[in-house]
Write a protein that holds these residues in place. Sequence first.
Motif, PDB file in Angstrom:
ATOM      1  N   SER A 191      -1.869  -4.837  -5.261  1.00 50.95           N
ATOM      2  CA  SER A 191      -1.179  -3.604  -5.653  1.00 50.95           C
ATOM      3  C   SER A 191      -2.086  -2.683  -6.439  1.00 50.95           C
ATOM      4  O   SER A 191      -2.122  -1.472  -6.191  1.00 50.95           O
ATOM      5  N   LEU A 192      -2.804  -3.234  -7.407  1.00 48.35           N
ATOM      6  CA  LEU A 192      -3.720  -2.412  -8.205  1.00 48.35           C
ATOM      7  C   LEU A 192      -4.735  -1.722  -7.309  1.00 48.35           C
ATOM      8  O   LEU A 192      -5.010  -0.531  -7.469  1.00 48.35           O
ATOM      9  N   LYS A 193      -5.298  -2.450  -6.369  1.00 52.09           N
ATOM     10  CA  LYS A 193      -6.297  -1.869  -5.460  1.00 52.09           C
ATOM     11  C   LYS A 193      -5.699  -0.783  -4.574  1.00 52.09           C
ATOM     12  O   LYS A 193      -6.355   0.206  -4.261  1.00 52.09           O
ATOM     13  N   TYR A 194      -4.451  -0.982  -4.156  1.00 54.17           N
ATOM     14  CA  TYR A 194      -3.789  -0.003  -3.296  1.00 54.17           C
ATOM     15  C   TYR A 194      -3.270   1.215  -4.055  1.00 54.17           C
ATOM     16  O   TYR A 194      -2.799   2.162  -3.447  1.00 54.17           O
ATOM     17  N   GLY A 195      -3.310   1.178  -5.388  1.00 56.15           N
ATOM     18  CA  GLY A 195      -2.758   2.280  -6.168  1.00 56.15           C
ATOM     19  C   GLY A 195      -1.256   2.171  -6.347  1.00 56.15           C
ATOM     20  O   GLY A 195      -0.581   3.157  -6.636  1.00 56.15           O
ATOM     21  N   THR A 196      -0.740   0.968  -6.183  1.00 58.03           N
ATOM     22  CA  THR A 196       0.674   0.685  -6.369  1.00 58.03           C
ATOM     23  C   THR A 196       0.826   0.042  -7.737  1.00 58.03           C
ATOM     24  O   THR A 196       0.205  -0.977  -8.018  1.00 58.03           O
ATOM     25  N   ALA A 200       0.824  -1.215   0.000  1.00 57.51           N
ATOM     26  CA  ALA A 200       0.000   0.000   0.000  1.00 57.51           C
ATOM     27  C   ALA A 200       0.858   1.265   0.000  1.00 57.51           C
ATOM     28  O   ALA A 200       0.443   2.292  -0.542  1.00 57.51           O
ATOM     29  N   GLY A 201       2.043   1.193   0.578  1.00 58.42           N
ATOM     30  CA  GLY A 201       2.873   2.385   0.705  1.00 58.42           C
ATOM     31  C   GLY A 201       3.872   2.595  -0.418  1.00 58.42           C
ATOM     32  O   GLY A 201       4.434   3.674  -0.554  1.00 58.42           O
ATOM     33  N   ALA A 202       4.071   1.571  -1.244  1.00 61.93           N
ATOM     34  CA  ALA A 202       5.052   1.681  -2.325  1.00 61.93           C
ATOM     35  C   ALA A 202       4.438   2.369  -3.541  1.00 61.93           C
ATOM     36  O   ALA A 202       3.218   2.412  -3.705  1.00 61.93           O
ATOM     37  N   ASP A 203       5.277   2.903  -4.393  1.00 64.02           N
ATOM     38  CA  ASP A 203       4.817   3.459  -5.661  1.00 64.02           C
ATOM     39  C   ASP A 203       4.703   2.375  -6.719  1.00 64.02           C
ATOM     40  O   ASP A 203       3.862   2.448  -7.611  1.00 64.02           O
ATOM     41  N   MET A 204       5.572   1.358  -6.637  1.00 60.07           N
ATOM     42  CA  MET A 204       5.617   0.278  -7.621  1.00 60.07           C
ATOM     43  C   MET A 204       5.807  -1.047  -6.907  1.00 60.07           C
ATOM     44  O   MET A 204       6.374  -1.089  -5.818  1.00 60.07           O
ATOM     45  N   PHE A 205       5.348  -2.102  -7.551  1.00 58.48           N
ATOM     46  CA  PHE A 205       5.486  -3.442  -7.002  1.00 58.48           C
ATOM     47  C   PHE A 205       6.059  -4.345  -8.079  1.00 58.48           C
ATOM     48  O   PHE A 205       5.473  -4.488  -9.155  1.00 58.48           O
ATOM     49  N   LEU A 206       7.212  -4.951  -7.818  1.00 55.07           N
ATOM     50  CA  LEU A 206       7.905  -5.757  -8.810  1.00 55.07           C
ATOM     51  C   LEU A 206       7.586  -7.234  -8.615  1.00 55.07           C
ATOM     52  O   LEU A 206       7.730  -7.772  -7.514  1.00 55.07           O
ATOM     53  N   MET A 207       7.153  -7.885  -9.711  1.00 54.54           N
ATOM     54  CA  MET A 207       6.781  -9.297  -9.695  1.00 54.54           C
ATOM     55  C   MET A 207       7.221  -9.938 -11.013  1.00 54.54           C
ATOM     56  O   MET A 207       6.405 -10.151 -11.907  1.00 54.54           O
ATOM     57  N   PRO A 208       8.512 -10.271 -11.151  1.00 54.53           N
ATOM     58  CA  PRO A 208       9.038 -10.765 -12.434  1.00 54.53           C
ATOM     59  C   PRO A 208       8.991 -12.287 -12.580  1.00 54.53           C
ATOM     60  O   PRO A 208       9.926 -12.910 -13.066  1.00 54.53           O
ATOM     61  N   SER A 209       7.904 -12.914 -12.204  1.00 51.83           N
ATOM     62  CA  SER A 209       7.802 -14.369 -12.123  1.00 51.83           C
ATOM     63  C   SER A 209       8.133 -15.098 -13.417  1.00 51.83           C
ATOM     64  O   SER A 209       7.789 -14.642 -14.508  1.00 51.83           O
ATOM     65  N   HIS A 210       8.766 -16.249 -13.255  1.00 54.23           N
ATOM     66  CA  HIS A 210       9.020 -17.145 -14.391  1.00 54.23           C
ATOM     67  C   HIS A 210       7.682 -17.694 -14.880  1.00 54.23           C
ATOM     68  O   HIS A 210       7.416 -17.748 -16.073  1.00 54.23           O
ATOM     69  N   TYR A 211       6.843 -18.112 -13.949  1.00 56.75           N
ATOM     70  CA  TYR A 211       5.460 -18.500 -14.244  1.00 56.75           C
ATOM     71  C   TYR A 211       4.616 -18.149 -13.033  1.00 56.75           C
ATOM     72  O   TYR A 211       5.101 -18.108 -11.913  1.00 56.75           O
ATOM     73  N   GLU A 212       3.364 -17.854 -13.258  1.00 56.41           N
ATOM     74  CA  GLU A 212       2.478 -17.422 -12.172  1.00 56.41           C
ATOM     75  C   GLU A 212       1.047 -17.790 -12.568  1.00 56.41           C
ATOM     76  O   GLU A 212       0.400 -17.058 -13.315  1.00 56.41           O
ATOM     77  N   ASN A 258       0.991  13.468 -14.487  1.00 57.88           N
ATOM     78  CA  ASN A 258      -0.341  13.257 -15.065  1.00 57.88           C
ATOM     79  C   ASN A 258      -0.485  11.843 -15.611  1.00 57.88           C
ATOM     80  O   ASN A 258      -1.501  11.181 -15.401  1.00 57.88           O
ATOM     81  N   THR A 259       0.542  11.375 -16.293  1.00 60.63           N
ATOM     82  CA  THR A 259       0.521  10.010 -16.829  1.00 60.63           C
ATOM     83  C   THR A 259       0.496   9.003 -15.696  1.00 60.63           C
ATOM     84  O   THR A 259      -0.285   8.046 -15.708  1.00 60.63           O
ATOM     85  N   TRP A 260       1.348   9.217 -14.692  1.00 66.08           N
ATOM     86  CA  TRP A 260       1.409   8.286 -13.566  1.00 66.08           C
ATOM     87  C   TRP A 260       0.055   8.201 -12.859  1.00 66.08           C
ATOM     88  O   TRP A 260      -0.417   7.106 -12.530  1.00 66.08           O
ATOM     89  N   ASN A 261      -0.567   9.345 -12.641  1.00 65.08           N
ATOM     90  CA  ASN A 261      -1.871   9.351 -11.970  1.00 65.08           C
ATOM     91  C   ASN A 261      -2.915   8.598 -12.785  1.00 65.08           C
ATOM     92  O   ASN A 261      -3.795   7.942 -12.220  1.00 65.08           O
ATOM     93  N   LYS A 262      -2.839   8.663 -14.098  1.00 61.24           N
ATOM     94  CA  LYS A 262      -3.758   7.922 -14.971  1.00 61.24           C
ATOM     95  C   LYS A 262      -3.548   6.417 -14.806  1.00 61.24           C
ATOM     96  O   LYS A 262      -4.512   5.653 -14.700  1.00 61.24           O
ATOM     97  N   ILE A 263      -2.286   5.983 -14.762  1.00 62.86           N
ATOM     98  CA  ILE A 263      -1.985   4.557 -14.585  1.00 62.86           C
ATOM     99  C   ILE A 263      -2.506   4.074 -13.231  1.00 62.86           C
ATOM    100  O   ILE A 263      -3.147   3.020 -13.141  1.00 62.86           O
ATOM    101  N   VAL A 264      -2.249   4.847 -12.183  1.00 63.03           N
ATOM    102  CA  VAL A 264      -2.730   4.496 -10.840  1.00 63.03           C
ATOM    103  C   VAL A 264      -4.255   4.410 -10.839  1.00 63.03           C
ATOM    104  O   VAL A 264      -4.838   3.448 -10.326  1.00 63.03           O
ATOM    105  N   SER A 265      -4.902   5.392 -11.420  1.00 60.03           N
ATOM    106  CA  SER A 265      -6.363   5.426 -11.475  1.00 60.03           C
ATOM    107  C   SER A 265      -6.911   4.224 -12.242  1.00 60.03           C
ATOM    108  O   SER A 265      -7.882   3.589 -11.814  1.00 60.03           O
ATOM    109  N   ASN A 266      -6.295   3.910 -13.375  1.00 56.55           N
ATOM    110  CA  ASN A 266      -6.728   2.743 -14.154  1.00 56.55           C
ATOM    111  C   ASN A 266      -6.673   1.476 -13.306  1.00 56.55           C
ATOM    112  O   ASN A 266      -7.595   0.658 -13.338  1.00 56.55           O
ATOM    113  N   GLY A 267      -5.597   1.316 -12.564  1.00 63.20           N
ATOM    114  CA  GLY A 267      -5.447   0.126 -11.731  1.00 63.20           C
ATOM    115  C   GLY A 267      -6.459   0.061 -10.610  1.00 63.20           C
ATOM    116  O   GLY A 267      -7.023  -1.003 -10.333  1.00 63.20           O
TER     117      GLY A 267
END
Length: 188
Positions: free
Chosen positions: A90-95, A69-81, A149-158
Amino acid sequence: IVSRMVAQKGFDLLEEASADLMKLDAQWIILGSGEEKYEEMFRDLQQKYPGKVSVYIGFNNEMSHLIEAGADMFLMPSHYEPCGLNQIYSLKYGTVPIVRKTGGLADTVINWDDSVEEQNGNGFSFDNYDSWELFDAVEKAIGTYHQKNTWNKIVSNGMKESFSWEDSGRKYLNLFKIAVRKRQKLFH
């Protein structure tokens, strides 16, 4: 990063890219446990880059949600998921999630692309299981972060995304109604 520290979760890519990732204008928070070599890698990075890398080895559910919830970005580079929940949290938290396009990550994270007319991206993704593609995705996300402005759009979309059972149930019910109507037409 909040994850089990195993190769399946992309930690071998992080190991390959770590020297270059540390050069980026970012701070890193890692929570998790797993293979000793990855735990040690993050301990070493924390020691080498104090103030830039913070590591908690172990599991702490409350702390994991605070990090996401407190991060700006969340990294998840999974081989498979097969599914993945952290990118949904993360999307719900705006991360903004940064993921490798595989399984449930590919289903839920829409790569941001400035060049497309429909700007519905909610995160950043990379296709191939490659440390340079991971680095490029992180670098692109950090660069975009400075375009407020772009970042806020991405956060809002998520944050507008919904992965609830209510939505899935509604879609299933609509599909069922269509099937019933088609069946009725066949027999009447």
